[in-house]
Design a protein around this motif. Structure first.
Motif, PDB file in Angstrom:
ATOM      1  N   GLU A 123       0.862  -1.190   0.000  1.00 33.93           N
ATOM      2  CA  GLU A 123       0.000   0.000   0.000  1.00 33.93           C
ATOM      3  C   GLU A 123       0.895   1.236   0.000  1.00 33.93           C
ATOM      4  OE1 GLU A 123      -3.159  -0.754  -0.058  1.00 33.93           O
ATOM      5  OE2 GLU A 123      -3.245  -2.747   0.831  1.00 33.93           O
ATOM      6  N   ASN A 124       0.314   2.372  -0.413  1.00 38.31           N
ATOM      7  CA  ASN A 124       1.045   3.634  -0.316  1.00 38.31           C
ATOM      8  C   ASN A 124       0.938   4.170   1.089  1.00 38.31           C
ATOM      9  OD1 ASN A 124       2.026   4.038  -2.826  1.00 38.31           O
ATOM     10  ND2 ASN A 124       0.293   5.273  -3.538  1.00 38.31           N
ATOM     11  N   ALA A 125       1.702   3.638   1.999  1.00 41.51           N
ATOM     12  CA  ALA A 125       1.631   4.133   3.370  1.00 41.51           C
ATOM     13  C   ALA A 125       2.880   3.662   4.101  1.00 41.51           C
ATOM     14  CB  ALA A 125       0.392   3.591   4.073  1.00 41.51           C
ATOM     15  N   ILE A 159       6.138   0.402  -2.701  1.00 34.50           N
ATOM     16  CA  ILE A 159       5.731  -0.114  -4.007  1.00 34.50           C
ATOM     17  C   ILE A 159       5.492   1.069  -4.939  1.00 34.50           C
ATOM     18  CG2 ILE A 159       3.342  -0.296  -3.157  1.00 34.50           C
ATOM     19  CD1 ILE A 159       3.131  -2.808  -4.880  1.00 34.50           C
ATOM     20  N   ASP A 160       6.049   0.995  -6.136  1.00 36.41           N
ATOM     21  CA  ASP A 160       5.939   2.144  -7.035  1.00 36.41           C
ATOM     22  C   ASP A 160       5.720   1.710  -8.479  1.00 36.41           C
ATOM     23  OD1 ASP A 160       5.947   4.620  -8.129  1.00 36.41           O
ATOM     24  OD2 ASP A 160       8.070   5.057  -7.761  1.00 36.41           O
ATOM     25  N   ARG A 161       4.564   2.011  -8.991  1.00 36.27           N
ATOM     26  CA  ARG A 161       4.248   1.831 -10.415  1.00 36.27           C
ATOM     27  C   ARG A 161       2.920   2.550 -10.654  1.00 36.27           C
ATOM     28  NH1 ARG A 161       4.260  -3.863 -13.887  1.00 36.27           N
ATOM     29  NH2 ARG A 161       5.310  -2.909 -15.645  1.00 36.27           N
ATOM     30  N   ARG A 212      11.455   8.361   0.529  1.00 34.16           N
ATOM     31  CA  ARG A 212      11.847   8.966  -0.748  1.00 34.16           C
ATOM     32  C   ARG A 212      10.723   8.783  -1.773  1.00 34.16           C
ATOM     33  NH1 ARG A 212      16.596   7.189  -4.884  1.00 34.16           N
ATOM     34  NH2 ARG A 212      15.268   5.371  -4.995  1.00 34.16           N
ATOM     35  N   LYS A 213      10.116   7.602  -1.772  1.00 35.16           N
ATOM     36  CA  LYS A 213       9.040   7.334  -2.734  1.00 35.16           C
ATOM     37  C   LYS A 213       7.814   8.183  -2.429  1.00 35.16           C
ATOM     38  CE  LYS A 213       5.442   5.263  -4.658  1.00 35.16           C
ATOM     39  NZ  LYS A 213       4.053   4.998  -4.329  1.00 35.16           N
ATOM     40  N   LEU A 214       7.322   8.089  -1.184  1.00 33.92           N
ATOM     41  CA  LEU A 214       6.083   8.780  -0.828  1.00 33.92           C
ATOM     42  C   LEU A 214       6.239  10.297  -0.955  1.00 33.92           C
ATOM     43  CD1 LEU A 214       3.277   7.802   0.239  1.00 33.92           C
ATOM     44  CD2 LEU A 214       4.072   8.353   2.520  1.00 33.92           C
ATOM     45  N   SER A 220       4.524  14.814  -5.369  1.00 34.73           N
ATOM     46  CA  SER A 220       4.441  15.556  -6.635  1.00 34.73           C
ATOM     47  C   SER A 220       3.161  15.195  -7.394  1.00 34.73           C
ATOM     48  CB  SER A 220       5.669  15.272  -7.506  1.00 34.73           C
ATOM     49  OG  SER A 220       5.756  13.901  -7.809  1.00 34.73           O
ATOM     50  N   HIS A 221       2.818  13.914  -7.348  1.00 34.68           N
ATOM     51  CA  HIS A 221       1.615  13.450  -8.030  1.00 34.68           C
ATOM     52  C   HIS A 221       0.383  14.163  -7.469  1.00 34.68           C
ATOM     53  CE1 HIS A 221       0.364   9.339  -9.994  1.00 34.68           C
ATOM     54  NE2 HIS A 221       0.390  10.319 -10.859  1.00 34.68           N
ATOM     55  N   ALA A 222       0.266  14.173  -6.140  1.00 36.26           N
ATOM     56  CA  ALA A 222      -0.906  14.783  -5.500  1.00 36.26           C
ATOM     57  C   ALA A 222      -0.906  16.302  -5.707  1.00 36.26           C
ATOM     58  CB  ALA A 222      -0.924  14.442  -4.011  1.00 36.26           C
ATOM     59  N   GLU A 292      -8.771  13.119 -10.489  1.00 40.48           N
ATOM     60  CA  GLU A 292      -9.627  12.590  -9.408  1.00 40.48           C
ATOM     61  C   GLU A 292      -9.041  11.310  -8.809  1.00 40.48           C
ATOM     62  OE1 GLU A 292     -10.924  13.695 -12.295  1.00 40.48           O
ATOM     63  OE2 GLU A 292     -12.024  15.454 -11.560  1.00 40.48           O
ATOM     64  N   ARG A 293      -8.485  10.425  -9.638  1.00 45.20           N
ATOM     65  CA  ARG A 293      -7.882   9.215  -9.069  1.00 45.20           C
ATOM     66  C   ARG A 293      -6.683   9.589  -8.187  1.00 45.20           C
ATOM     67  NH1 ARG A 293      -3.822   5.542  -8.724  1.00 45.20           N
ATOM     68  NH2 ARG A 293      -2.410   6.647 -10.106  1.00 45.20           N
ATOM     69  N   VAL A 294      -5.840  10.449  -8.703  1.00 45.28           N
ATOM     70  CA  VAL A 294      -4.609  10.746  -7.969  1.00 45.28           C
ATOM     71  C   VAL A 294      -4.905  11.585  -6.712  1.00 45.28           C
ATOM     72  CG1 VAL A 294      -2.314  11.796  -8.160  1.00 45.28           C
ATOM     73  CG2 VAL A 294      -3.240  10.461 -10.058  1.00 45.28           C
ATOM     74  N   GLY A 295      -5.972  12.392  -6.787  1.00 44.37           N
ATOM     75  CA  GLY A 295      -6.333  13.188  -5.606  1.00 44.37           C
ATOM     76  C   GLY A 295      -7.253  12.454  -4.644  1.00 44.37           C
ATOM     77  N   ARG A 296      -7.673  11.235  -5.001  1.00 42.34           N
ATOM     78  CA  ARG A 296      -8.694  10.505  -4.220  1.00 42.34           C
ATOM     79  C   ARG A 296      -8.344  10.455  -2.734  1.00 42.34           C
ATOM     80  NH1 ARG A 296      -7.163   4.370  -6.388  1.00 42.34           N
ATOM     81  NH2 ARG A 296      -5.051   4.356  -5.528  1.00 42.34           N
ATOM     82  N   ALA A 297      -9.399  10.341  -1.923  1.00 36.42           N
ATOM     83  CA  ALA A 297      -9.233  10.177  -0.476  1.00 36.42           C
ATOM     84  C   ALA A 297      -8.373  11.289   0.154  1.00 36.42           C
ATOM     85  CB  ALA A 297      -8.657   8.791  -0.181  1.00 36.42           C
ATOM     86  N   LEU A 299      -8.692  12.993   2.849  1.00 35.20           N
ATOM     87  CA  LEU A 299      -8.459  12.918   4.303  1.00 35.20           C
ATOM     88  C   LEU A 299      -7.232  12.063   4.582  1.00 35.20           C
ATOM     89  CD1 LEU A 299     -12.063  12.470   5.784  1.00 35.20           C
ATOM     90  CD2 LEU A 299     -10.746  14.569   5.462  1.00 35.20           C
ATOM     91  N   ARG A 300      -7.152  10.925   3.894  1.00 32.26           N
ATOM     92  CA  ARG A 300      -5.966  10.067   4.071  1.00 32.26           C
ATOM     93  C   ARG A 300      -4.712  10.833   3.654  1.00 32.26           C
ATOM     94  NH1 ARG A 300      -3.652   6.782   0.134  1.00 32.26           N
ATOM     95  NH2 ARG A 300      -5.547   6.585  -1.079  1.00 32.26           N
ATOM     96  N   LYS A 301      -4.795  11.533   2.539  1.00 34.23           N
ATOM     97  CA  LYS A 301      -3.593  12.204   2.018  1.00 34.23           C
ATOM     98  C   LYS A 301      -3.154  13.387   2.886  1.00 34.23           C
ATOM     99  CE  LYS A 301      -3.660  10.700  -2.742  1.00 34.23           C
ATOM    100  NZ  LYS A 301      -4.822   9.908  -3.083  1.00 34.23           N
ATOM    101  N   LEU A 302      -4.075  13.914   3.699  1.00 34.50           N
ATOM    102  CA  LEU A 302      -3.700  15.024   4.598  1.00 34.50           C
ATOM    103  C   LEU A 302      -3.212  14.503   5.947  1.00 34.50           C
ATOM    104  CD1 LEU A 302      -6.637  17.450   3.706  1.00 34.50           C
ATOM    105  CD2 LEU A 302      -4.192  17.988   3.490  1.00 34.50           C
TER     106      LEU A 302
HETATM  107  O1  LIG Z   1      -2.805   5.490  -4.354  1.00 35.53           O
HETATM  108  P1  LIG Z   1      -2.909   6.797  -3.590  1.00 35.53           P
HETATM  109  O2  LIG Z   1      -4.309   7.270  -3.481  1.00 35.53           O
HETATM  110  O3  LIG Z   1      -2.175   6.749  -2.286  1.00 35.53           O
HETATM  111  O4  LIG Z   1      -2.122   7.879  -4.474  1.00 35.53           O
HETATM  112  C1  LIG Z   1      -2.498   8.118  -5.805  1.00 35.53           C
HETATM  113  C2  LIG Z   1      -1.297   7.997  -6.724  1.00 35.53           C
HETATM  114  O5  LIG Z   1      -0.357   8.988  -6.397  1.00 35.53           O
HETATM  115  C3  LIG Z   1      -0.632   6.619  -6.592  1.00 35.53           C
HETATM  116  O6  LIG Z   1      -1.540   5.571  -6.778  1.00 35.53           O
HETATM  117  C4  LIG Z   1       0.523   6.486  -7.582  1.00 35.53           C
HETATM  118  O7  LIG Z   1       0.041   6.239  -8.870  1.00 35.53           O
HETATM  119  C5  LIG Z   1       1.456   5.377  -7.157  1.00 35.53           C
HETATM  120  O8  LIG Z   1       1.840   5.517  -5.828  1.00 35.53           O
HETATM  121  C6  LIG Z   1       2.668   5.257  -8.037  1.00 35.53           C
HETATM  122  O9  LIG Z   1       3.529   4.327  -7.491  1.00 35.53           O
END
Ligand SMILES: O=P(O)(O)OC[C@@H](O)[C@@H](O)[C@H](O)[C@H](O)CO
Ligand SMILES: NC(=O)c1ccc[n+]([C@@H]2O[C@H](COP(=O)([O-])OP(=O)(O)OC[C@H]3O[C@@H](n4cnc5c(N)ncnc54)[C@H](O)[C@@H]3O)[C@@H](O)[C@H]2O)c1
Length: 395
Positions: A123-125, A159-161, A212-214, A220-222, A292-297, A299-302
């Motif tokens: 997971e991204n966490a 995990i990064d892709r 480094r990944k997050l 940058s993505h968010a 919208e996908r990249v900005g999703r959730a 509250l979690r991202k903050l």
């Molecule tokens: O998956 P989230 O919601 O934590 O973040 C959205 C994107 O930044 C994420 O899915 C990226 O595509 C990914 O982390 C790339 O490795």
């Protein structure tokens, strides 16, 4: 018997990344999900395709040797599968870990195989496997906890892709970027040895990799997603094509890079090269990745350890610059009432019903005495004031 992996979450990263590499490593993959349509499709097909898209063209791989079980309707089958598996992975989203833990706990509890199960949350966490482990342990009898190490070993991962939402009618097929990185802690496996998955980069200390990944990829993505949506862009590539947004993303990355270089003693040039790779990746016009996908959730991202507040808090503690990250926080706060995003509605509600300081605590988990706190309160106040003036955030 061949090697068996149980993977929770048959979504984009599950099918397009984790299962692909487990399959390549020779595992039979048993997908576990709660969505009938995904389970039915996986049960009714013998293969699906993962297509890497890049400037160099497209490469397609075919994934086979999988089964699928719906944990909502067939929990007992999932428990049995876990009891004889070699590895359990998941890519369900950090907030879902607590829901998959009870069934994993039951599966681990009845294991009698000599080799412990390897558990790796993808997971991204930060520390997602630790979080999952905590939930599994809370569903395990206290007497049985003493011998848990004989039945399961837990390793955190990064995990990064980039896997965007898939075009309609794609079925199980996934279009995905070529780049990938899967880094996992080695030490939890001790003398047993880590699972044999060639795609995994095994490391002793994960923190530099996950931070480094997050704090580079996801920050940058968010940032591109929130600024992009504010400017009416549809995709991340479109946002990154805008010279203003691209400049903002670069400025934000200067701040997170200064933390990464300072804290993890990564060479400045190495980090700069990494930043350039990430900027190229998120600007990839061949990936139709919606804001919208990249900005999703949001509250979690903050959250406190997440992609904005995590680095900004550490920079503030070190007396270093973090004001561009505050700009990203401000834009994230404007991601309100977005269709199909429950957290964005909850964000609007929290901002409406609380004072700036209380909303800051609730949204970010920052301590009131933290050196970052008052700066975030100002940003929250700013976004709340706009809503009071116009009835909605400035969008
Ligand atoms: O998956 P989230 O919601 O934590 O973040 C959205 C994107 O930044 C994420 O899915 C990226 O595509 C990914 O982390 C790339 O490795
Ligand atoms: N998409 C990416 O680019 C990417 C890259 C790296 C990491 N990640 C991370 O991977 C995770 C999943 O992201 P995604 O993009 O694949 O999301 P997704 O929504 O495509 O997939 C999540 C899957 O989990 C399933 N699920 C939900 N609750 C479940 C439960 N209780 N039991 C079993 N399955 C359940 C959903 O039905 C869905 O199929 C997230 O933590 C994300 O941050 C995503």
């Amino acid at each position: 018997m061949g090697k068996k992996a149980i993977h929770f979450g048959g979504g984009n990263i599950g099918r397009g990344f984790v299962a692909e590499f487990l399959h390549t490593a020779g595992y039979e993959v048993v997908f576990i999900d709660v969505m009938d349509n995904i389970i039915n499709e996986l049960q009714n097909t013998k293969s699906y395709q993962v297509t890497e898209v890049s400037e160099g063209g497209e490469t397609t791989k075919t994934i086979t040797n999988y089964r699928a079980i719906n944990s909502k309707t067939h929990e007992q089958d999932v428990i049995q599968e876990i009891s004889t598996a070699d590895i359990v992975t998941c890519a369900v989203g950090p907030n879902i870990l607590k829901f998959i833990a009870p069934v994993i706990a039951k599966g681990i509890d009845i294991r009698s195989t000599p080799k412990p199960l390897a558990v790796i949350a993808c997971e991204n966490a930060i520390g997602a496997t630790d979080t999952l482990r905590g939930h599994i342990e809370s569903h395990t009898d206290s007497e049985r906890l003493k011998t848990m190490g004989e039945r399961a070993q837990y390793a955190n991962s990064a995990i990064d892709r980039i896997v965007p939402a898939q075009p309609p009618n794609s079925g199980l097929n996934v279009r995905i970027e070529k780049f990938y990185e899967w880094v996992v802690e080695k030490s939890p496996f001790g003398s047993v040895g880590h699972p044999d998955v060639p795609a995994i980069h095994w490391v002793d200390h994960l923190e530099p990799y996950i931070e480094r990944k997050l704090f580079t990829v996801n920050t940058s993505h968010a940032t591109a997603a929130y600024y992009g949506r504010y400017a009416g862009k549809k995709t991340i590539a479109e946002a990154m094509h805008d010279s203003y947004i691209r400049g903002v993303v670069r400025d934000v990355l200067k701040e997170t890079s200064s933390l990464i270089i300072d804290k993890h003693e990564i060479e400045a040039q190495e980090q700069q090269d990494y930043v350039e790779t990430i900027i190229a990746r998120i600007s990839n016009p061949y990936l139709e990745d919606s804001v919208e996908r990249v900005g999703r959730a949001p509250l979690r991202k903050l959250g406190r350890k997440e992609r904005f507040i995590g680095p900004a808090a550490q920079l503030a503690e070190r007396g270093m610059k973090y004001d561009c990250l505050l700009g990203s926080v401000e834009m994230a706060l404007r991601f309100q009432n977005v269709k199909d995003d429950e957290e964005s509605a909850e964000l609007a509600k929290i901002l409406k019903e609380n004072s700036p300081a209380d909303a800051t605590v609730q949204l970010t988990g920052l301590e009131r005495t933290h050196p970052l706190f008052s700066s975030v309160v100002k940003v929250v106040d700013q976004v709340q004031s706009e809503a009071k003036e116009t009835g909605q955030p400035r969008i």
